[in-house]
Design a protein around this motif. Structure first.
Motif, mmCIF file in Angstrom:
data_model
loop_
_atom_site.group_PDB
_atom_site.id
_atom_site.type_symbol
_atom_site.label_atom_id
_atom_site.label_comp_id
_atom_site.label_asym_id
_atom_site.label_seq_id
_atom_site.Cartn_x
_atom_site.Cartn_y
_atom_site.Cartn_z
ATOM 1 N N GLY A 119 13.427 7.303 -0.100
ATOM 2 C CA GLY A 119 14.043 5.994 0.040
ATOM 3 C C GLY A 119 15.383 6.087 0.743
ATOM 4 O O GLY A 119 15.772 7.133 1.259
ATOM 5 N N ALA A 120 16.104 4.990 0.737
ATOM 6 C CA ALA A 120 17.404 4.931 1.399
ATOM 7 C C ALA A 120 18.431 5.835 0.733
ATOM 8 O O ALA A 120 19.276 6.417 1.408
ATOM 9 C CB ALA A 120 17.913 3.488 1.402
ATOM 10 N N ASP A 121 18.346 5.982 -0.609
ATOM 11 C CA ASP A 121 19.351 6.740 -1.351
ATOM 12 C C ASP A 121 18.805 7.942 -2.106
ATOM 13 O O ASP A 121 19.576 8.760 -2.579
ATOM 14 C CB ASP A 121 20.055 5.840 -2.365
ATOM 15 C CG ASP A 121 20.783 4.703 -1.707
ATOM 16 O OD1 ASP A 121 21.345 4.911 -0.628
ATOM 17 O OD2 ASP A 121 20.784 3.593 -2.282
ATOM 18 N N ARG B 180 14.672 12.739 10.656
ATOM 19 C CA ARG B 180 15.494 13.912 10.961
ATOM 20 C C ARG B 180 16.095 14.485 9.680
ATOM 21 O O ARG B 180 16.319 13.766 8.705
ATOM 22 C CB ARG B 180 16.619 13.534 11.914
ATOM 23 C CG ARG B 180 16.120 13.104 13.266
ATOM 24 C CD ARG B 180 17.285 12.638 14.111
ATOM 25 N NE ARG B 180 16.824 12.235 15.409
ATOM 26 C CZ ARG B 180 16.911 12.994 16.496
ATOM 27 N NH1 ARG B 180 17.463 14.186 16.423
ATOM 28 N NH2 ARG B 180 16.464 12.556 17.642
ATOM 29 N N LEU B 181 16.361 15.791 9.725
ATOM 30 C CA LEU B 181 16.965 16.455 8.575
ATOM 31 C C LEU B 181 18.306 15.820 8.220
ATOM 32 O O LEU B 181 18.644 15.649 7.055
ATOM 33 C CB LEU B 181 17.137 17.948 8.861
ATOM 34 C CG LEU B 181 17.721 18.789 7.746
ATOM 35 C CD1 LEU B 181 16.870 18.691 6.495
ATOM 36 C CD2 LEU B 181 17.850 20.233 8.188
ATOM 37 N N SER B 182 19.067 15.412 9.232
ATOM 38 C CA SER B 182 20.375 14.787 8.971
ATOM 39 C C SER B 182 20.232 13.481 8.191
ATOM 40 O O SER B 182 21.137 13.097 7.450
ATOM 41 C CB SER B 182 21.110 14.545 10.286
ATOM 42 O OG SER B 182 20.382 13.663 11.108
ATOM 43 N N GLU B 183 19.098 12.798 8.315
ATOM 44 C CA GLU B 183 18.870 11.557 7.573
ATOM 45 C C GLU B 183 18.534 11.827 6.110
ATOM 46 O O GLU B 183 18.712 10.960 5.264
ATOM 47 C CB GLU B 183 17.735 10.763 8.220
ATOM 48 C CG GLU B 183 18.074 10.251 9.608
ATOM 49 C CD GLU B 183 16.892 9.601 10.279
ATOM 50 O OE1 GLU B 183 16.953 8.371 10.509
ATOM 51 O OE2 GLU B 183 15.907 10.306 10.568
ATOM 52 N N LEU B 184 18.049 13.042 5.805
ATOM 53 C CA LEU B 184 17.729 13.408 4.428
ATOM 54 C C LEU B 184 18.967 13.849 3.650
ATOM 55 O O LEU B 184 19.032 13.700 2.436
ATOM 56 C CB LEU B 184 16.703 14.549 4.407
ATOM 57 C CG LEU B 184 15.298 14.226 4.871
ATOM 58 C CD1 LEU B 184 14.463 15.497 4.911
ATOM 59 C CD2 LEU B 184 14.658 13.198 3.969
ATOM 60 N N SER B 185 19.943 14.389 4.351
ATOM 61 C CA SER B 185 21.123 14.949 3.707
ATOM 62 C C SER B 185 21.866 13.892 2.892
ATOM 63 O O SER B 185 22.047 12.757 3.327
ATOM 64 C CB SER B 185 22.059 15.535 4.762
ATOM 65 O OG SER B 185 23.158 16.146 4.149
ATOM 66 N N GLY B 186 22.248 14.269 1.675
ATOM 67 C CA GLY B 186 23.008 13.379 0.804
ATOM 68 C C GLY B 186 22.156 12.547 -0.130
ATOM 69 O O GLY B 186 22.688 11.886 -1.015
ATOM 70 N N LYS B 187 20.833 12.591 0.036
ATOM 71 C CA LYS B 187 19.962 11.811 -0.857
ATOM 72 C C LYS B 187 19.797 12.544 -2.184
ATOM 73 O O LYS B 187 19.676 13.757 -2.228
ATOM 74 C CB LYS B 187 18.589 11.602 -0.220
ATOM 75 C CG LYS B 187 18.630 10.720 1.015
ATOM 76 C CD LYS B 187 17.231 10.483 1.527
ATOM 77 C CE LYS B 187 17.232 9.765 2.856
ATOM 78 N NZ LYS B 187 17.684 8.411 2.808
ATOM 79 N N GLU B 188 19.801 11.785 -3.275
ATOM 80 C CA GLU B 188 19.578 12.360 -4.596
ATOM 81 C C GLU B 188 18.106 12.684 -4.763
ATOM 82 O O GLU B 188 17.240 11.935 -4.313
ATOM 83 C CB GLU B 188 19.996 11.385 -5.688
ATOM 84 C CG GLU B 188 21.486 11.208 -5.784
ATOM 85 C CD GLU B 188 21.884 10.476 -7.039
ATOM 86 O OE1 GLU B 188 21.490 10.916 -8.139
ATOM 87 O OE2 GLU B 188 22.584 9.474 -6.908
ATOM 88 N N ILE B 189 17.817 13.797 -5.440
ATOM 89 C CA ILE B 189 16.441 14.197 -5.736
ATOM 90 C C ILE B 189 16.197 13.870 -7.199
ATOM 91 O O ILE B 189 16.915 14.350 -8.079
ATOM 92 C CB ILE B 189 16.247 15.701 -5.465
ATOM 93 C CG1 ILE B 189 16.598 16.007 -4.004
ATOM 94 C CG2 ILE B 189 14.819 16.112 -5.783
ATOM 95 C CD1 ILE B 189 16.739 17.478 -3.707
ATOM 96 N N VAL B 190 15.183 13.020 -7.461
ATOM 97 C CA VAL B 190 14.938 12.504 -8.806
ATOM 98 C C VAL B 190 13.505 12.792 -9.226
ATOM 99 O O VAL B 190 12.561 12.535 -8.477
ATOM 100 C CB VAL B 190 15.204 10.980 -8.858
ATOM 101 C CG1 VAL B 190 14.889 10.412 -10.231
ATOM 102 C CG2 VAL B 190 16.644 10.681 -8.474
#
Length: 79
Positions: free
Chosen positions: A68-70, A2-12
């Motif tokens: 990933g998780a973060d 879900r989009l809500s699960e992606l929110s807050g993840k750093e893009i590296v």
């Protein structure tokens, strides 16, 4: 996922080991017909917390290699 699960993840960026932003502070380009994410639009500069127009990185969804998780790992092809 879900989009809500992606929110807050750093893009590296994997090759440069550089943080590009955080999902939630970025825009998503979505195909209106299929509903699939086509790209991440990442602002590159901010001025007093406001985005400046025209300064952004467009990352096609195909460049996303791992979620990933973060963090979300991006692999830009060599050009």
């Amino acid at each position: 996922m879900r989009l809500s699960e992606l929110s807050g993840k750093e893009i590296v960026d994997m090759k440069r080991a550089e943080r590009l932003g955080v999902l939630g502070q970025t825009d998503l380009e979505i195909n209106e017909k299929t509903g699939q994410i086509q790209a991440l639009i990442i602002p590159t500069t901010k001025w007093f917390g406001f985005r400046k127009e025209g300064n952004e990185i467009r990352v096609p969804w195909g460049y996303v290699k791992k979620i990933g998780a973060d963090m979300i790992l991006i692999d830009f092809p060599d050009e």
